[in-house]
Structure formats: structure tokens, C-alpha cells
Design a protein around this motif. Structure first.
Motif, mmCIF file in Angstrom:
data_model
loop_
_atom_site.group_PDB
_atom_site.id
_atom_site.type_symbol
_atom_site.label_atom_id
_atom_site.label_comp_id
_atom_site.label_asym_id
_atom_site.label_seq_id
_atom_site.Cartn_x
_atom_site.Cartn_y
_atom_site.Cartn_z
ATOM 1 N N GLU A 173 0.833 -1.200 0.000
ATOM 2 C CA GLU A 173 0.000 0.000 0.000
ATOM 3 C C GLU A 173 0.868 1.252 0.000
ATOM 4 N N ALA A 174 1.929 1.243 0.810
ATOM 5 C CA ALA A 174 2.825 2.397 0.863
ATOM 6 C C ALA A 174 3.500 2.625 -0.486
ATOM 7 N N GLN A 175 3.953 1.525 -1.136
ATOM 8 C CA GLN A 175 4.631 1.654 -2.423
ATOM 9 C C GLN A 175 3.691 2.186 -3.503
ATOM 10 N N LEU A 176 2.473 1.627 -3.569
ATOM 11 C CA LEU A 176 1.536 2.047 -4.612
ATOM 12 C C LEU A 176 1.059 3.479 -4.394
ATOM 13 N N TYR A 193 2.719 5.813 -2.969
ATOM 14 C CA TYR A 193 3.840 6.698 -3.286
ATOM 15 C C TYR A 193 3.831 7.030 -4.775
ATOM 16 N N HIS A 194 3.634 6.014 -5.624
ATOM 17 C CA HIS A 194 3.585 6.250 -7.070
ATOM 18 C C HIS A 194 2.389 7.109 -7.445
ATOM 19 N N ALA A 195 1.231 6.807 -6.850
ATOM 20 C CA ALA A 195 0.020 7.550 -7.186
ATOM 21 C C ALA A 195 0.102 8.997 -6.717
ATOM 22 N N GLN A 196 0.763 9.204 -5.580
ATOM 23 C CA GLN A 196 0.857 10.548 -5.018
ATOM 24 C C GLN A 196 1.643 11.482 -5.930
ATOM 25 N N LYS A 197 2.600 10.924 -6.698
ATOM 26 C CA LYS A 197 3.418 11.757 -7.574
ATOM 27 C C LYS A 197 2.589 12.400 -8.681
ATOM 28 N N VAL A 198 1.420 11.834 -8.983
ATOM 29 C CA VAL A 198 0.523 12.429 -9.990
ATOM 30 C C VAL A 198 -0.798 12.840 -9.327
ATOM 31 N N ASN A 199 -0.749 13.041 -8.007
ATOM 32 C CA ASN A 199 -1.921 13.509 -7.245
ATOM 33 C C ASN A 199 -3.129 12.590 -7.396
ATOM 34 N N ARG A 200 -2.878 11.259 -7.315
ATOM 35 C CA ARG A 200 -3.989 10.318 -7.480
ATOM 36 C C ARG A 200 -4.028 9.263 -6.381
ATOM 37 N N SER A 201 -3.448 9.542 -5.241
ATOM 38 C CA SER A 201 -3.433 8.534 -4.176
ATOM 39 C C SER A 201 -4.845 8.187 -3.718
ATOM 40 N N ASN A 202 -5.793 9.130 -3.853
ATOM 41 C CA ASN A 202 -7.178 8.857 -3.448
ATOM 42 C C ASN A 202 -7.919 7.982 -4.449
ATOM 43 N N ASP A 203 -7.322 7.762 -5.618
ATOM 44 C CA ASP A 203 -7.975 6.926 -6.637
ATOM 45 C C ASP A 203 -7.724 5.437 -6.415
ATOM 46 N N LEU A 204 -6.825 5.099 -5.500
ATOM 47 C CA LEU A 204 -6.485 3.693 -5.274
ATOM 48 C C LEU A 204 -7.489 3.019 -4.348
ATOM 49 N N LEU A 205 -7.910 1.828 -4.721
ATOM 50 C CA LEU A 205 -8.751 0.991 -3.872
ATOM 51 C C LEU A 205 -8.055 -0.354 -3.733
ATOM 52 N N LEU A 206 -7.551 -0.649 -2.532
ATOM 53 C CA LEU A 206 -6.720 -1.829 -2.316
ATOM 54 C C LEU A 206 -7.445 -2.864 -1.465
ATOM 55 N N THR A 207 -7.452 -4.107 -1.938
ATOM 56 C CA THR A 207 -7.972 -5.240 -1.166
ATOM 57 C C THR A 207 -6.920 -6.336 -1.250
ATOM 58 N N LEU A 208 -6.071 -6.414 -0.246
ATOM 59 C CA LEU A 208 -4.882 -7.246 -0.343
ATOM 60 C C LEU A 208 -4.861 -8.353 0.707
ATOM 61 N N GLU A 209 -4.648 -9.570 0.241
ATOM 62 C CA GLU A 209 -4.399 -10.713 1.127
ATOM 63 C C GLU A 209 -2.906 -10.996 1.101
ATOM 64 N N GLU A 210 -2.324 -11.191 2.260
ATOM 65 C CA GLU A 210 -0.872 -11.344 2.350
ATOM 66 C C GLU A 210 -0.438 -12.782 2.108
ATOM 67 N N ILE A 219 7.280 -5.523 -10.696
ATOM 68 C CA ILE A 219 5.928 -5.860 -11.147
ATOM 69 C C ILE A 219 4.923 -4.812 -10.689
ATOM 70 N N LEU A 220 4.949 -4.487 -9.409
ATOM 71 C CA LEU A 220 3.986 -3.529 -8.861
ATOM 72 C C LEU A 220 4.158 -2.151 -9.494
ATOM 73 N N HIS A 221 5.399 -1.732 -9.657
ATOM 74 C CA HIS A 221 5.661 -0.419 -10.237
ATOM 75 C C HIS A 221 5.123 -0.329 -11.665
ATOM 76 N N GLU A 222 5.425 -1.346 -12.478
ATOM 77 C CA GLU A 222 5.002 -1.297 -13.883
ATOM 78 C C GLU A 222 3.481 -1.357 -14.011
ATOM 79 N N LEU A 223 2.825 -2.183 -13.208
ATOM 80 C CA LEU A 223 1.368 -2.309 -13.312
ATOM 81 C C LEU A 223 0.664 -1.031 -12.858
ATOM 82 N N ILE A 224 1.105 -0.457 -11.745
ATOM 83 C CA ILE A 224 0.434 0.761 -11.273
ATOM 84 C C ILE A 224 0.777 1.944 -12.172
ATOM 85 N N ASP A 225 2.001 1.950 -12.716
ATOM 86 C CA ASP A 225 2.394 3.017 -13.637
ATOM 87 C C ASP A 225 1.512 3.017 -14.879
#
Length: 377
Positions: free
Chosen positions: A239-242, A244-261, A274-280
Motif C-alpha cells: 500500500e505504501a509503495q503504490l 507513493y507512485h500515485a501521489q506523484k501524480v496527485n492520485r493517491s485517493n484513486d487507489l482501492l486496495l484489497t490485499l491478502e498477504e 511488477i507492482l511499479h510497472e502495473l500501477i504506472d
């Protein structure tokens, strides 16, 4: 290492028994053929590493058998030791002319026989090692050539632009500083250096992606799986990594995360890639204030990860053509990037033993779905 196999060709079964006794202390697999025709017919069955071939046999003699075997491309590298009672130089010369690698005289001496067999097997092993290396290199070259052919058309229209844009940015800002730095205040200099820094980082990013891609292609060409590693698929860290990427384009509020560890069989570096390329991609090809859903779920021995966006979407034809340096509708969307990101993700997932797929509705939505193996409990 598997045992070496030796084919003994002799019309006298008693001679096979003698050879078997003399070689009994060695861990060889011994096979027997009673004549030349039988020996040639049995090559594909026994797959010998070396052949002990009697010269004097009825029908096809040993010299002719040797000549025929050495004429076969599949078996010409197999050492042949002629076993002969002949001693004249002309007879021995005939053996060598037929392609024999060595000869040993009757009556057989056990020490000499074992030494000659060992020497020939060592030569055969060295030859096999060289051939294996040659095939690996040939395969690598073929894959690289295929990759270059795949890239060639796209490189001409895409990579040159991607390289030239940041290079021109760097050269342009340096030119400004060089021509007019005496008339600039510190704030202007800092601003211009910031432009150069952004261009340099863009160039660095492109270069790293290209090197990652070539490394993955090389691993695939040599049929190497990604080295065994373990990474914690942590909801908090991801969540922190994703964000961070979204915040750089002012879109951190657009993320909806449902993660099982889960603990996955992949390095932290590859997971981060993988995470960087997909979210980018999701951020790049969807509009602000549209939701990007990232979800993960453990099913059996695999972690299922999906990234969904309500953006540009892709046609089936475009999905089928996903590859390095392939971009779609660049003029419409004017996105930066080389188009290599999804290809890198595909390769990582493939080499990790997972699966990758894309479903999309053109002009509406895209979902990238992949699976990664979980470390055994």
C-alpha cells in the motif's frame, strides 16, 4: 553423473567376457554386439560413449564398420578403439584412415585397456562439454536475434524518440547555461538544472528497463528459472509503495486496495518491478478521479494479483501484440515510456512459474491478472 556406456563389438562372445572382466572394477555400462550390422543397428538403442571394435570379423570387418559409423554425423564424435591382433604398420594405418581414434593389440593387457578407455572417455566428455556450450551460445544468439527482429521495427519509431527526448533536454539545458549563465540568478540556474535532472532520470529509467528486459530474455533463452527467492507480499508495504507512485501524480485517493498477504517465491526486487510497472500503466492510461483497484487473493499454492483501471482499454489485437517497445495510440494519449513495462512483467511472471493475462474493454477498462507461486509451508 550417469555411467559411461561402452559398446563392445566382437563375433566371439568369449572376448566380451574377457573385456567385461578387465573392466569390472570400473563403473561402466557394457553392451554387446556380435557383428558389424548389429552394432550399427544398436547405436540409437545403446547410445555408447565409446566403442571397442574388433577388426577381424566375418561379413563386414571392423575397419568397414568404423568407416560407416564415422560417416554418420550423429556418431562420428564417439571414440572408437580398434581391438586387433594385427601388428603391421599398414594394418594399423588402415584403422586410423577409417577414422579409428585409437587401437589396442591382442592379447589384451588390463592396465593398458583401462588407460586407453579412460583417455578416450575423457576426450569424449570434453567434446560433449564444448558441444553443450556451443548449443547454449547458439540458442542465446538465436533468441537475441529473434528479440532484435521483434524490436527492430518498434525501435526505429519509438526507442529513438524515447532516447532523443531526454538527451535533447539535457543538451538543451546545458546549452542554456553555457550561453547565458553570467546573466542568470541562482533561482534560474536551479530551475534549468532541475530540467536537466528530470531528463537524466528519464533516460536512466529507460536504460534500466531495457537492461532488465535483456536479462530476462537471456534467462528465458537458457531455460533458466528465476533464482529461488522469497518475498513477503505485505499489505502495508505494498500500500505504501503504490500510494507513493500515485501521489506523484496527485492520485493517491484513486487507489482501492484489497490485499491478502502471502510469502511468495520471488525476490523483493522483481516484486517491486511488477507492482511499479502495473500501477504506472494504470495511472498513465486512466483519468484522474477514476478508481484503480488492486486486489490479491491466495488460492491453493498461488497468489492471484489483479490491477483494474477504468481507462483507455485495449482491443484484442492490441493485447495480442503486447511486446517490447510496442505502444498504442501514442499520438492520442501522448504518453511517455517505451512500451516495455508489460513485457517485463510478463517475463518475470513466466520465469517465476506463474501466469499472466489481460482482459479489457476498449475505451472502458483493463484488468491485468497474474499468479505467483507461494513459498511452501
Amino acid at each position: 553423473m550417469s555411467q559411461f556406456s561402452i559398446l563392445i563389438v566382437d563375433d566371439e562372445p568369449d572376448n566380451f567376457d574377457v573385456l567385461e572382466t578387465l573392466l569390472s572394477e570400473q563403473e561402466y555400462e557394457l553392451y554387446y554386439a556380435a557383428n558389424g550390422q548389429e552394432a550399427i543397428a544398436s547405436l540409437d538403442v545403446f547410445k555408447p560413449d565409446i566403442i571397442l571394435l574388433d577388426v577381424m570379423m566375418p561379413g563386414i570387418d571392423g575397419i568397414e564398420v568404423c568407416r560407416q559409423i564415422k560417416a554418420m554425423s550423429k556418431w562420428k564424435a564417439v571414440p572408437i578403439i580398434m581391438v586387433t591382433a594385427l601388428s603391421s604398420k599398414s594394418d594399423l594405418a588402415q584403422c586410423l584412415t577409417a577414422g579409428a581414434d585409437d587401437f589396442i593389440s591382442k592379447p589384451l593387457n588390463g592396465i593398458e585397456l583401462r588407460a586407453r578407455v579412460h583417455s578416450m572417455l575423457r576426450m569424449k566428455q570434453q567434446y560433449d562439454n564444448i558441444q553443450n556450450l556451443y548449443h547454449i551460445q547458439e540458442n542465446t544468439i538465436n533468441v537475441l536475434e529473434s528479440t532484435l527482429n521483434e524490436l527492430r521495427g518498434n525501435l526505429a519509431s519509438t526507442l529513438s524518440h524515447e532516447l532523443n527526448t531526454p538527451l535533447n533536454g539535457i543538451l538543451g539545458t546545458i546549452g542554456l547555461l553555457k550561453d547565458d549563465i553570467e546573466n542568470m540568478d541562482i533561482a534560474q540556474i536551479r530551475e534549468i538544472l532541475g530540467w536537466a535532472h528530470d531528463s537524466a532520470r528519464r533516460l536512466e529509467k529507460l536504460t534500466k528497463k531495457f537492461l532488465i528486459y535483456l536479462g530476462l530474455e537471456l534467462s528465458a533463452s537458457q531455460q533458466h528459472k528465476i533464482e529461488s527467492a522469497q518475498a513477503q507480499f505485505s499489505a502495508c508495504a505494498i500500500e505504501a509503495q503504490l500510494k507513493y507512485h500515485a501521489q506523484k501524480v496527485n492520485r493517491s485517493n484513486d487507489l482501492l486496495l484489497t490485499l491478502e498477504e502471502a510469502e511468495i517465491a520471488l525476490s523483493d526486487g522483481y516484486l517491486s518491478t511488477i507492482l511499479h510497472e502495473l500501477i504506472d500503466n494504470a495511472l498513465k492510461f486512466s483519468s484522474p478521479e477514476t478508481t484503480i483497484k488492486v486486489s490479491s487473493q491466495v488460492l491453493g499454492e498461488m497468489l492471484h494479483l489483479s490491477v483494474h483501471d477504468s481507462g483507455q482499454g485495449m482491443t484484442e489485437e492490441q493485447i495480442a501484440k503486447i511486446g517490447a517497445f510496442m505502444q498504442f495510440e501514442r499520438k492520442t494519449y501522448e504518453q511517455q515510456g517505451s512500451g516495455i513495462g508489460l513485457k517485463i512483467v510478463m517475463k518475470i511472471v513466466e520465469l517465476a512459474g506463474g501466469e499472466f493475462s489481460i482482459t479489457s474493454i476498449y475505451k472502458k477498462e483493463t484488468t491485468v491478472h497474474l499468479t505467483l507461486p507461494i513459498v511452501g509451508n
